[in-house]
Design a protein around this motif. Structure first.
Motif, short mmCIF file in Angstrom:
data_model
loop_
_atom_site.label_atom_id
_atom_site.label_comp_id
_atom_site.label_asym_id
_atom_site.label_seq_id
_atom_site.Cartn_x
_atom_site.Cartn_y
_atom_site.Cartn_z
N SER A 143 0.84 -1.20 0.00
CA SER A 143 0.00 0.00 0.00
C SER A 143 0.87 1.24 0.00
CB SER A 143 -0.94 0.01 1.21
OG SER A 143 -0.21 0.21 2.41
N TYR A 144 0.30 2.32 -0.54
CA TYR A 144 1.01 3.60 -0.64
C TYR A 144 0.08 4.69 -0.08
CZ TYR A 144 3.68 0.78 -3.92
OH TYR A 144 4.42 -0.21 -4.51
N ALA B 221 -3.59 4.13 -1.86
CA ALA B 221 -3.75 3.11 -2.90
C ALA B 221 -3.12 1.81 -2.43
CB ALA B 221 -3.11 3.56 -4.20
N SER B 222 -3.73 0.68 -2.81
CA SER B 222 -3.18 -0.62 -2.44
C SER B 222 -3.51 -1.65 -3.51
CB SER B 222 -3.73 -1.09 -1.08
OG SER B 222 -5.11 -1.33 -1.16
N SER B 223 -2.66 -2.68 -3.61
CA SER B 223 -2.88 -3.74 -4.59
C SER B 223 -1.97 -4.92 -4.26
CB SER B 223 -2.58 -3.24 -6.01
OG SER B 223 -1.18 -3.10 -6.20
N LEU B 224 -2.11 -5.99 -5.02
CA LEU B 224 -1.13 -7.05 -4.97
C LEU B 224 0.22 -6.49 -5.44
CD1 LEU B 224 -3.15 -10.01 -6.51
CD2 LEU B 224 -2.56 -9.69 -4.10
N LYS B 225 1.30 -7.05 -4.90
CA LYS B 225 2.62 -6.54 -5.22
C LYS B 225 2.89 -6.58 -6.73
CE LYS B 225 7.55 -7.19 -4.45
NZ LYS B 225 8.61 -7.92 -3.71
N ASP C 74 3.43 -1.47 -9.90
CA ASP C 74 3.83 -0.45 -10.88
C ASP C 74 2.62 0.10 -11.64
OD1 ASP C 74 6.78 -0.03 -10.86
OD2 ASP C 74 6.79 -2.20 -11.08
N LYS C 75 1.69 -0.77 -12.00
CA LYS C 75 0.47 -0.30 -12.66
C LYS C 75 -0.32 0.61 -11.72
CE LYS C 75 -0.06 -4.44 -15.56
NZ LYS C 75 -0.91 -5.63 -15.83
N LEU C 76 -0.37 0.22 -10.44
CA LEU C 76 -1.08 1.03 -9.46
C LEU C 76 -0.44 2.41 -9.31
CD1 LEU C 76 -3.24 1.27 -7.21
CD2 LEU C 76 -1.54 0.33 -5.63
N LEU C 77 0.87 2.45 -9.20
CA LEU C 77 1.56 3.72 -9.04
C LEU C 77 1.42 4.61 -10.27
CD1 LEU C 77 4.76 2.51 -7.16
CD2 LEU C 77 3.04 4.11 -6.29
#
Length: 716
Positions: free
Chosen positions: A84-85, A142-146, A150-153
């Motif tokens: 998560s970020y 924001a959070s996602s699977l590891k 990069d797509k999330l960021l």
């Protein structure tokens, strides 16, 4: 004018109460068993003594600064392949002036579109990778699977760098905000909260500002963009990375995605401390028809994060009424007196100014008694030392809560952020349990004397003025109760002298004349009204028919499907739809349908069985209105407001029973009167309190003295 009474299925909560009688019985049985314990096993009869505070091993975190001033905090947690970020701003609170709400709007709008993506595109991109992304005025999460990080960021930084603030989304947000305010102005908890903010801090302090319909209407897109352009800067933010990522990976991502973010000058603000409250001041926000009162006893306190007193003060507050069930307020007002489901207190720390509040919702009849018990418990804590048992119970609870919180990596991230933000010592959280265990009975007494002051407090009540307000004068230092609207604006005593000879029935008779005159009203033998409303994005249709003031039907449908119907033939009624088929011949539902069969509902008041009391003149929005108290045969009360200017009904409030829950107070607003067959009818009717949002019904047509098929009233 007919009265609208729509039966809507309400969600209700079932409260499971622990009765004192049952608890006492359990204690007695336990004591009886303990008295028979084998002496050799006596050590098992009591709770073990508390051991020394353990050393806490917090999760490790690392931090570094980017060249643009962004502070990055990394907390590794490899239990799950997630990351998560949290981008968190660090600016001073904003004084929003006459555009209160624009800061919140700005944060929400950031996620509603970029220069390359619409809100729908952003949502679809996030859903495609099974991620989460939320924006607010304080930052972005924001959070996602590891594997998708990069797509999330890429999406997150597109939102950060390129928000487009689309006008269509802004208009939707404003409409939603206004809809929420329409509901909140009749919600006692919101009314009490608004009043507490204004009275504790003042409207010139950012914590004392309250969002209103006027302030929302003043908000522009320029306000939102200005906030974004001013405060979303890297030197005003923390980036907290938590999850299945090592330090080097996080550093690489931070530099790649946030390294180009340009820093800028951040305005700073200073605010005058709120003036100390002198004496006990009783302030009241009125909600006609409320069966409960919301009580807040509150005042600002000088208590900052990391302050030496903080742990001691929180122990003290937990004894009084913190999160544990054994708090004195809970034990007194719920367990002993049965005044409420819950009574608690909160002592909050803040960089600018904190606050104390003791609060509960209680029955009208015990409002003054409840305030008495609040004050009693607050004074008792100040004047009498607590027991060693009470102190240890609270310490145990706080120790357990702290230990459970450490299971979350987000807690470690929050600790790290707080350490930097509030300039705490590096071992502040490491030594938390040691500071907690060191709190003594004398410390609790000292904290109570410092922070508990019922003699200098705002005693705020939101509820039914006519039923409650007169019982509260004894708590005010000057013996005067001040009245406020739902948004914390004081209602001055207006010299509204009632015309000589005016009473409740003369107001009703003037209303009849404004509708078209008694002859016209009595000539109305049948009426069919058709209305539409929007419910969660879907169109709802309602048709209501009345005949001879004895017969009634109502049908509600959505998408061509009948959701609910009512039929009344003068002798019995039927409620159907959604699998329901109930025949009623007595009770509240029967009486309601009988009342609704009367085309001009106020004609019922001519039967000599209703009591119509003129309570005075009050403001309804920007209009002055005569307030009438209507007491039906049997004693049930409702309130109606008639415009002083044109004598038309503009608002009513009534109470409806809700199975398995507290009664609901329904407010109905009437607007846009137009003449139909010589009679004035409102073409916009808004119901507040029946649903989580206002139900706005717009009249498509009124048909007067038309033919209504007999089967419409068929109950069999």
């Amino acid at each position: 004018m007919q009265k609208f009474s729509i039966y809507i299925l309400l969600m209700s909560f079932v409260f499971v109460q622990c009765s004192k009688k049952t608890t006492d019985g359990m204690v007695d049985k336990t004591k009886e068993k303990m008295s028979k314990v084998d002496p050799a096993l006596a050590w098992r009869a009591g709770a073990p003594a508390a051991g020394p505070a353990r050393d806490i091993k917090l999760g490790d975190y690392t931090s570094f600064d980017l060249d643009n001033g962004l502070k990055v905090i990394i907390v590794e947690n490899h239990k799950l392949p997630k990351v998560s970020y949290q981008l968190s701003l660090n600016n001073d609170p904003i004084l929003e002036g006459d555009q209160v709400g624009y800061v919140s709007f700005a944060g929400t709008m950031m996620g509603h579109g970029t220069s390359t993506k619409s809100k729908a595109d952003i949502d679809a991109s996030i859903d495609y990778i099974g991620a989460n992304l939320n924006t607010s005025s304080s930052g972005i999460y924001a959070s996602s699977l590891k594997k998708h990080s990069d797509k999330l960021l890429a999406i997150m930084t597109d939102v950060l760098y390129n928000p487009s603030f689309p006008k269509t989304e802004f208009d939707k947000l404003k409409t939603q905000a206004l809809s929420g305010l329409a509901t909140s102005k009749t919600d006692p908890n919101t009314m009490a909260s608004n009043l507490a903010s204004v009275l504790n801090y003042g409207k010139e302090h950012p914590y004392g500002e309250v969002r209103t319909e006027e302030s929302v209407n003043n908000i522009s897109l320029d306000n939102c963009m200005q906030y974004y352009n001013t405060y979303f800067k890297p030197n005003n933010a923390f980036l907290i990375v938590v999850g299945d990522v090592n330090t080097e990976e996080a550093k690489t991502q931070a530099k790649k995605y946030f390294g180009k973010w340009k820093s800028g000058k951040i305005p700073t603000s200073t605010y005058k401390k709120p003036n100390p409250i002198k004496g006990a001041n009783v302030s009241f926000a009125n909600k006609d028809g409320a069966v409960q009162s919301v009580i807040n006893i509150t005042y600002p306190v000088d208590l900052k994060p990391g302050q030496k007193d903080l742990v001691k003060a929180r122990v003290m507050n937990n004894i009084l009424g913190g999160g544990i069930f054994s708090g004195r307020l809970m034990q007194n007002l719920r367990e002993d007196k049965a005044y409420t489901y819950g009574a608690r207190s909160r002592l909050s720390s803040d960089e600018l100014v904190g606050d104390f509040v003791a609060f509960a919702s209680v029955r009208n009849a015990v409002t003054d008694s409840s305030v008495t018990e609040f004050i009693h418990e607050m004074k008792r804590l100040v004047n009498e030392p607590v027991s060693a048992e009470d102190l240890q119970l609270v310490k145990n609870s706080m120790t357990g809560s702290f230990a459970r919180s450490l299971e979350s990596a987000q807690t470690i991230a929050r600790f790290a952020r707080n350490t930097y933000k509030h300039n705490l010592s590096k071992d502040y959280y490491q030594n938390y349990l040691k500071r907690l265990e060191a709190v003594s009975i004398d410390d609790v007494s000292a904290m109570a004397k410092k922070y508990i002051r019922p003699e200098n407090a705002n005693i705020i009540i939101a509820g039914s003025k006519d039923d409650v307000a007169h019982t509260l004068k004894k708590f005010d230092a000057d013996g005067v109760v001040d009245f406020y609207d739902a948004f914390g604006t004081k209602l001055e005593d207006v010299a509204n002298v009632l015309p000589t000879g005016l009473n409740g029935m003369t107001v009703i008779n003037d209303y009849f004349e404004s509708l078209g005159g008694m002859k016209k009203l009595k000539d109305v033998k049948t009426m069919v009204s058709k209305m539409t409303a929007e419910v969660m994005g879907q169109k709802m249709n309602m048709e209501m028919g009345q005949k001879d003031n004895k017969l009634f039907y109502m049908e509600m449908s959505m998408g061509g499907n009948v959701m609910q119907e009512q039929r009344f033939n003068g002798v019995k009624g039927k409620i159907g739809g959604m699998g329901q088929n109930q025949v009623v011949t007595e009770g509240d539902q029967f009486d309601s349908m009988k009342d609704q069969a009367v085309i001009i509902g106020q004609l019922n008041y001519l039967d000599g069985k209703h009591t119509i009391n003129l309570k005075g003149i009050e403001n309804v929005g920007d209009q002055k209105a005569y307030k009438l108290e209507i007491i039906k045969p049997g004693g049930k009360k409702s309130y109606e407001y008639y415009s002083v200017q044109n004598n038309l009904l503009i608002k009513s409030t009534s109470t409806q029973e809700v199975p398995g829950s507290e009664p609901a107070t329904i407010t109905t607003e009437y607007e846009d009167y137009k003449e139909v067959s010589g009679v004035q009818f409102p073409h916009k009717i808004t119901l507040i309190g029946a649903m989580p949002f206002p139900l706005v019904m717009i009249a498509d047509s009124y048909t007067v003295n038309g033919t209504i098929p007999t089967e419409k009233f068929n109950v069999d």
